[in-house]
Design an enzyme around this catalytic site. Structure first.
Site, PDB file in Angstrom:
ATOM      1  N   HIS A   1       1.590   4.539  -2.853  1.00 31.69           N
ATOM      2  CA  HIS A   1       1.509   6.173  -3.316  1.00 31.69           C
ATOM      3  C   HIS A   1       2.794   6.328  -2.904  1.00 31.69           C
ATOM      4  O   HIS A   1       2.500   7.872  -3.956  1.00 31.69           O
ATOM      5  CB  HIS A   1       1.592   6.160  -1.042  1.00 31.69           C
ATOM      6  CG  HIS A   1       0.539   6.088  -0.540  1.00 31.69           C
ATOM      7  ND1 HIS A   1      -0.921   7.039  -1.068  1.00 31.69           N
ATOM      8  CD2 HIS A   1      -0.096   5.598   0.339  1.00 31.69           C
ATOM      9  CE1 HIS A   1      -1.520   6.716  -0.646  1.00 31.69           C
ATOM     10  NE2 HIS A   1      -1.331   5.812   1.219  1.00 31.69           N
TER      11      HIS A   1
ATOM     12  N   HIS B   1       0.794  -1.431   0.341  1.00 32.56           N
ATOM     13  CA  HIS B   1      -0.217  -0.228  -0.042  1.00 32.56           C
ATOM     14  C   HIS B   1       1.121   0.893   0.153  1.00 32.56           C
ATOM     15  O   HIS B   1       1.094   1.669  -0.556  1.00 32.56           O
ATOM     16  CB  HIS B   1      -1.278   0.194   1.046  1.00 32.56           C
ATOM     17  CG  HIS B   1      -1.894   1.468   1.534  1.00 32.56           C
ATOM     18  ND1 HIS B   1      -3.031   1.520   0.928  1.00 32.56           N
ATOM     19  CD2 HIS B   1      -0.699   2.446   2.236  1.00 32.56           C
ATOM     20  CE1 HIS B   1      -3.503   2.264   1.587  1.00 32.56           C
ATOM     21  NE2 HIS B   1      -2.368   3.054   2.026  1.00 32.56           N
ATOM     22  N   GLU B   2       1.889   1.583   0.741  1.00 29.44           N
ATOM     23  CA  GLU B   2       2.710   2.512   0.420  1.00 29.44           C
ATOM     24  C   GLU B   2       3.422   2.698  -0.282  1.00 29.44           C
ATOM     25  O   GLU B   2       3.524   4.034  -0.759  1.00 29.44           O
ATOM     26  CB  GLU B   2       3.003   2.629   2.009  1.00 29.44           C
ATOM     27  CG  GLU B   2       2.430   2.166   3.638  1.00 29.44           C
ATOM     28  CD  GLU B   2       2.098   3.300   4.329  1.00 29.44           C
ATOM     29  OE1 GLU B   2       2.448   4.706   3.084  1.00 29.44           O
ATOM     30  OE2 GLU B   2       1.403   3.606   4.441  1.00 29.44           O
TER      31      GLU B   2
ATOM     32  N   GLU C   1      -6.595   6.994  -0.624  1.00 30.85           N
ATOM     33  CA  GLU C   1      -6.578   5.891  -0.010  1.00 30.85           C
ATOM     34  C   GLU C   1      -6.848   4.410  -0.497  1.00 30.85           C
ATOM     35  O   GLU C   1      -6.276   3.577  -0.558  1.00 30.85           O
ATOM     36  CB  GLU C   1      -7.175   6.106   1.185  1.00 30.85           C
ATOM     37  CG  GLU C   1      -6.481   7.055   2.558  1.00 30.85           C
ATOM     38  CD  GLU C   1      -4.513   6.621   2.414  1.00 30.85           C
ATOM     39  OE1 GLU C   1      -4.438   5.239   2.809  1.00 30.85           O
ATOM     40  OE2 GLU C   1      -3.634   7.137   2.890  1.00 30.85           O
TER      41      GLU C   1
END
Length: 279
Positions: free
Chosen positions: A136, A132-133, A201
């Site tokens: 980003h 997930h990071e 998100e």
């Protein structure tokens, strides 16, 4: 990529306008010019150094393959799968499970995880969070989130500074107006953060699950982090709420103002969307 540069440009323009407004109210024409100069300097500083400031704020320590072999190896593997340069990896000695990415570009990115999240999650779940990071990072929205985290405090500082220095023109400063600015300017700075869509998100969840190849693991991780984070305060985030929007899960406690300015979508909805991706 163009969309995120456009978003960052709008953010910087909004920050400049807010600086100028606060300066004009508290110091007249001269105050506005000084505030605009400060706003420009703050934007330039934030572009180059906001990631360093946030990492220092959380007392993050950089780790490598020797000091944190499992964490570092997982990031290295996922970065390769995502086609990204290897980011710097940091640990934060905090019990609350959380993580964030920072930096002005994929070539200058850093991933930070708390010791709490490393201890709490299984290897699969941690892999989902790190994916997930890295999403980003790949989506190039880490610059915008890092800049908002560092600049919001400057707005509050400017408002407090203005309380001690009145206008230099013939008109006396309206003390009621000055107090209102002192209260409302930091709130306005936080409102600017809400310009960063909650949709980022959801998108990072989707892309992150593609990177890790395991949407269920990320869903399980989000549910677990949300449950534990509610009972474990993160003092730095509470003291600097502008940084909360960088985290994978909202680290702030309580309702009221903290709830109003949450940039995180409901965890239940994030989990639901991720489970819909499971085949």
């Amino acid at each position: 990529m163009f969309g995120n540069w456009f978003k960052t440009s709008l953010l910087m323009a909004a920050i400049m306008a807010l600086f100028g407004m606060v300066g004009a109210v508290l110091g007249g024409a001269q105050g506005m010019l000084l505030a605009l100069a400060l706003g420009l300097a703050t934007n330039l500083w934030a572009y180059w150094y906001s990631d360093t400031m946030v990492l220092k704020l959380y007392n993050a320590r950089e780790v490598d393959a020797t000091s944190a072999p499992q964490l570092y190896a997982t990031v290295q593997d996922l970065a390769g799968r995502a086609g990204l340069p290897m980011p710097r990896v940091y640990l934060i000695d905090e019990a609350q499970p959380n993580a964030f990415a920072t930096g002005r570009s994929p070539e200058h990115a850093a991933l930070a995880a708390t010791t709490g999240i490393v201890q709490l999650l299984t290897a699969r779940e941690l892999r989902g969070v790190l994916g997930h990071e890295l999403a980003h990072v790949r989506n190039r929205d880490i610059l915008t989130s890092t800049m908002t985290a560092s600049i919001a405090g400057a707005i509050s500082t400017l408002a407090h500074f203005g309380m001690f220095f009145g206008r230099n023109d013939d008109d006396h400063r309206n003390p009621v107006l000055a107090i209102l600015v002192l209260i409302l300017a930091p709130i306005a700075a936080l409102l600017i953060q809400l310009a960063i869509s909650r949709g980022r998100e959801y998108e990072a969840d989707r892309r992150g699950s593609e990177i890790s190849g395991d949407p269920r693991a990320l869903a399980d991780a989000l549910a677990k982090i949300d449950r534990y984070a509610k009972g474990l305060p993160l003092a730095t985030a509470e003291a600097h709420p502008a940084t909360a929007q960088m985290m994978i899960i909202n680290p702030l406690h309580g309702g009221g103002i903290a709830g109003l300015f949450s940039t995180h979508p409901p965890t239940e909805e994030r989990v639901h969307r991720l489970l819909a991706l499971v085949r």
